[in-house]
Motif scaffolding. Structure first.
Motif, PDB file in Angstrom:
ATOM      1  N   SER A  41       0.735  -1.646   0.053  1.00 16.15           N
ATOM      2  CA  SER A  41       0.409  -0.072  -0.107  1.00 16.15           C
ATOM      3  C   SER A  41       1.147   1.255  -0.163  1.00 16.15           C
ATOM      4  O   SER A  41       2.218   1.643   0.520  1.00 16.15           O
ATOM      5  CB  SER A  41      -0.498   0.251   1.326  1.00 16.15           C
ATOM      6  OG  SER A  41      -1.311   1.290   1.274  1.00 16.15           O
ATOM      7  N   GLU A  42       0.496   2.423  -0.561  1.00 12.48           N
ATOM      8  CA  GLU A  42       1.533   3.300  -0.644  1.00 12.48           C
ATOM      9  C   GLU A  42       0.686   3.963   0.105  1.00 12.48           C
ATOM     10  O   GLU A  42       1.412   5.167   0.224  1.00 12.48           O
ATOM     11  CB  GLU A  42       0.558   4.088  -1.799  1.00 12.48           C
ATOM     12  CG  GLU A  42       1.765   3.421  -3.577  1.00 12.48           C
ATOM     13  CD  GLU A  42       1.768   2.631  -3.874  1.00 12.48           C
ATOM     14  OE1 GLU A  42       2.307   1.429  -3.539  1.00 12.48           O
ATOM     15  OE2 GLU A  42       0.243   2.408  -4.115  1.00 12.48           O
ATOM     16  N   LEU A  43      -0.325   4.105   1.190  1.00  9.67           N
ATOM     17  CA  LEU A  43      -0.740   4.970   2.521  1.00  9.67           C
ATOM     18  C   LEU A  43       0.181   4.234   3.610  1.00  9.67           C
ATOM     19  O   LEU A  43      -0.440   3.252   4.281  1.00  9.67           O
ATOM     20  CB  LEU A  43      -2.394   4.737   2.356  1.00  9.67           C
ATOM     21  CG  LEU A  43      -3.465   5.254   1.268  1.00  9.67           C
ATOM     22  CD1 LEU A  43      -4.603   4.893   1.900  1.00  9.67           C
ATOM     23  CD2 LEU A  43      -2.433   6.794   1.129  1.00  9.67           C
ATOM     24  N   PRO A  44       0.988   4.505   4.710  1.00  7.14           N
ATOM     25  CA  PRO A  44       0.905   4.466   5.390  1.00  7.14           C
ATOM     26  C   PRO A  44       0.190   3.680   6.539  1.00  7.14           C
ATOM     27  O   PRO A  44      -0.867   5.162   6.683  1.00  7.14           O
ATOM     28  CB  PRO A  44       2.259   5.031   6.052  1.00  7.14           C
ATOM     29  CG  PRO A  44       1.448   6.801   5.430  1.00  7.14           C
ATOM     30  CD  PRO A  44       1.182   6.367   4.081  1.00  7.14           C
ATOM     31  N   HIS A  45       0.738   3.038   7.453  1.00  8.13           N
ATOM     32  CA  HIS A  45      -1.360   2.765   8.366  1.00  8.13           C
ATOM     33  C   HIS A  45      -0.260   3.094   9.647  1.00  8.13           C
ATOM     34  O   HIS A  45       1.074   3.054  10.552  1.00  8.13           O
ATOM     35  CB  HIS A  45      -1.158   1.242   8.384  1.00  8.13           C
ATOM     36  CG  HIS A  45      -1.790   0.790  10.377  1.00  8.13           C
ATOM     37  ND1 HIS A  45      -2.810   1.365   9.309  1.00  8.13           N
ATOM     38  CD2 HIS A  45      -2.053   0.063  10.703  1.00  8.13           C
ATOM     39  CE1 HIS A  45      -3.965   1.364  11.081  1.00  8.13           C
ATOM     40  NE2 HIS A  45      -2.917   0.631  11.548  1.00  8.13           N
ATOM     41  N   ALA A  46      -1.237   4.166  10.820  1.00  7.50           N
ATOM     42  CA  ALA A  46      -0.347   4.005  11.992  1.00  7.50           C
ATOM     43  C   ALA A  46      -0.909   3.591  12.870  1.00  7.50           C
ATOM     44  O   ALA A  46      -2.611   4.434  13.057  1.00  7.50           O
ATOM     45  CB  ALA A  46      -0.013   5.742  12.208  1.00  7.50           C
ATOM     46  N   ALA A  47      -0.680   2.990  13.896  1.00  4.74           N
ATOM     47  CA  ALA A  47      -1.257   2.006  15.258  1.00  4.74           C
ATOM     48  C   ALA A  47      -1.510   3.171  16.421  1.00  4.74           C
ATOM     49  O   ALA A  47      -0.542   3.759  16.971  1.00  4.74           O
ATOM     50  CB  ALA A  47      -0.534   1.053  15.317  1.00  4.74           C
ATOM     51  N   ASP A  48      -2.913   3.575  16.565  1.00  5.55           N
ATOM     52  CA  ASP A  48      -2.738   4.961  17.568  1.00  5.55           C
ATOM     53  C   ASP A  48      -3.317   4.091  18.784  1.00  5.55           C
ATOM     54  O   ASP A  48      -4.162   3.723  18.505  1.00  5.55           O
ATOM     55  CB  ASP A  48      -3.479   6.356  17.267  1.00  5.55           C
ATOM     56  CG  ASP A  48      -3.670   7.342  18.128  1.00  5.55           C
ATOM     57  OD1 ASP A  48      -3.039   7.293  18.922  1.00  5.55           O
ATOM     58  OD2 ASP A  48      -4.189   8.517  17.748  1.00  5.55           O
ATOM     59  N   PRO A  49      -2.458   4.516  20.400  1.00  4.01           N
ATOM     60  CA  PRO A  49      -2.695   3.787  21.204  1.00  4.01           C
ATOM     61  C   PRO A  49      -3.728   4.718  22.147  1.00  4.01           C
ATOM     62  O   PRO A  49      -3.478   4.580  22.638  1.00  4.01           O
ATOM     63  CB  PRO A  49      -1.827   2.911  21.574  1.00  4.01           C
ATOM     64  CG  PRO A  49      -0.895   4.345  21.542  1.00  4.01           C
ATOM     65  CD  PRO A  49      -1.015   4.497  19.985  1.00  4.01           C
TER      66      PRO A  49
END
Length: 131
Positions: A41-49
């Motif tokens: 994917s060209e969209l980065p994924h950010a896991a927000d806690p």
């Protein structure tokens, strides 16, 4: 690298893990867009806690887990930028090797279940006649 995060309540939680290399993982909660067809994917994924940090400060908020208000707050207010875990190259492909192993186990389970049911019917018919 190359992990599958599927069906998790919270994507991730990590303490003191700034040196971890996070890339090419499959995230079911990620927004994915593959323009060039390379499976990444060209969209980065950010896991927000966000919710986990909120519950650590006020444990009673666990009662509001999956509440629409908390979901809205999570979208409006981001967690601290240094606590976000980022996968800059999330994978588009779900690891199918796990699925094939699951299917093999399910077939065996179904077979054993059918055998038990048939043996049970045989015993019931035999004892029913003798009484």
């Amino acid at each position: 690298m190359g992990n599958t995060f599927n069906g998790n309540v919270n994507d991730t939680q990590a303490n003191e893990s700034a040196n971890n290399i996070i890339k090419n993982n499959y995230w079911d909660a990620a927004l994915k867009l593959d323009i060039d067809g390379d499976g990444v994917s060209e969209l980065p994924h950010a896991a927000d806690p966000y919710f986990m940090a909120l519950v650590q400060r006020i444990p009673e908020y666990q009662l509001f887990f999956q509440h629409p208000g908390i979901t809205l707050l999570k979208q409006v207010f981001n967690g601290p930028e240094d606590e976000l875990l980022r996968d800059l190259e999330p994978s588009m492909v779900y690891a199918s090797s796990e699925n094939s192993q699951k299917n093999d186990k399910q077939i065996i389970l179904w077979f054993v279940g059918v055998v038990f049911i048939l043996v049970s019917f045989i015993f019931i018919q035999k004892w029913r006649r003798s009484l």
